[in-house]
Scaffold this active site. Structure first.
Site, PDB file in Angstrom:
ATOM      1  N   THR A 185       0.862  -1.180   0.000  1.00 37.91           N
ATOM      2  CA  THR A 185       0.000   0.000   0.000  1.00 37.91           C
ATOM      3  C   THR A 185       0.895   1.225   0.000  1.00 37.91           C
ATOM      4  O   THR A 185       2.032   1.181   0.474  1.00 37.91           O
ATOM      5  CB  THR A 185      -0.987   0.019   1.189  1.00 37.91           C
ATOM      6  N   CYS A 197      -3.533   8.321   7.431  1.00 36.59           N
ATOM      7  CA  CYS A 197      -4.121   6.978   7.444  1.00 36.59           C
ATOM      8  C   CYS A 197      -3.219   6.037   8.248  1.00 36.59           C
ATOM      9  O   CYS A 197      -2.043   6.307   8.431  1.00 36.59           O
ATOM     10  CB  CYS A 197      -4.255   6.423   6.028  1.00 36.59           C
ATOM     11  N   HIS A 249      -5.655  -0.500   5.146  1.00 37.97           N
ATOM     12  CA  HIS A 249      -5.281   0.906   4.971  1.00 37.97           C
ATOM     13  C   HIS A 249      -6.506   1.726   5.378  1.00 37.97           C
ATOM     14  O   HIS A 249      -7.364   2.030   4.559  1.00 37.97           O
ATOM     15  CB  HIS A 249      -4.910   1.152   3.507  1.00 37.97           C
TER      16      HIS A 249
END
Length: 168
Positions: free
Chosen positions: A36, A42, A59
């Site tokens: 990711t 995040c 995520h």
């Protein structure tokens, strides 16, 4: 993924890379990896059972769902869903371990409860404690973005343009 050579009887297996987008999660087994990018505020939650060679990566964008049905978007709902999918793929919940990355302060805005990144880290820690999953490593906070690559063995590679590379 099977890769076929020029010989019709010879095959070899090549590990696959699965991309996890924002507000998403995925599970892999064996030699496959999860990646990711774009982790700022995040939080990346890397879960793994190394004995079963099962790993999952979430995520999450925000700390708490508060009724929103998009479970992968929120730390408090993504983790239980990811754990359930990992168990379906052969992970033993008692052996699952966690590594965290992200939760940066990317913007000047914050509330009385802290920045979104800080609140994401708190929410993930709370849900992992509730689920009985120990956190064995983390690379959280700061003011920089991160990209992750998780192997089913639990090795987590963290890259940042400003900080460099780390392996958790």
């Amino acid at each position: 993924m099977k890769v076929y050579t020029s010989s019709t009887t010879e095959t070899r297996t090549r590990a696959e890379r699965t991309k996890v987008g924002i507000a998403d999660y995925a599970v892999v087994t064996g030699d496959d990896t999860l990646t990711t990018s774009g982790l700022g505020s995040c939080i990346g939650v890397a879960l793994y059972d190394s004995r079963a060679s099962v790993a999952g990566l979430a995520h999450a964008m925000l700390p708490y769902a508060e009724g929103d049905p998009n479970e992968a978007k929120y730390a408090d709902t993504a983790v239980p869903s990811l754990l359930a999918e990992m168990a379906d793929r052969g992970a033993d919940p008692g052996r699952v371990r966690a590594k965290l990355a992200g939760g940066s302060t990317m913007f000047e805005f914050s509330s009385a409860d802290g920045t979104i990144g800080e609140r994401n880290v708190v929410a993930v820690r709370e849900v992992l404690a509730r689920e009985g999953v120990p956190i064995v490593a983390e690379d959280v906070g700061g003011e920089h973005g991160r990209s992750l690559e998780l192997e089913a063995t639990g090795t987590l590679h963290v890259r940042s343009a400003h900080v460099g590379k780390a392996t958790l």
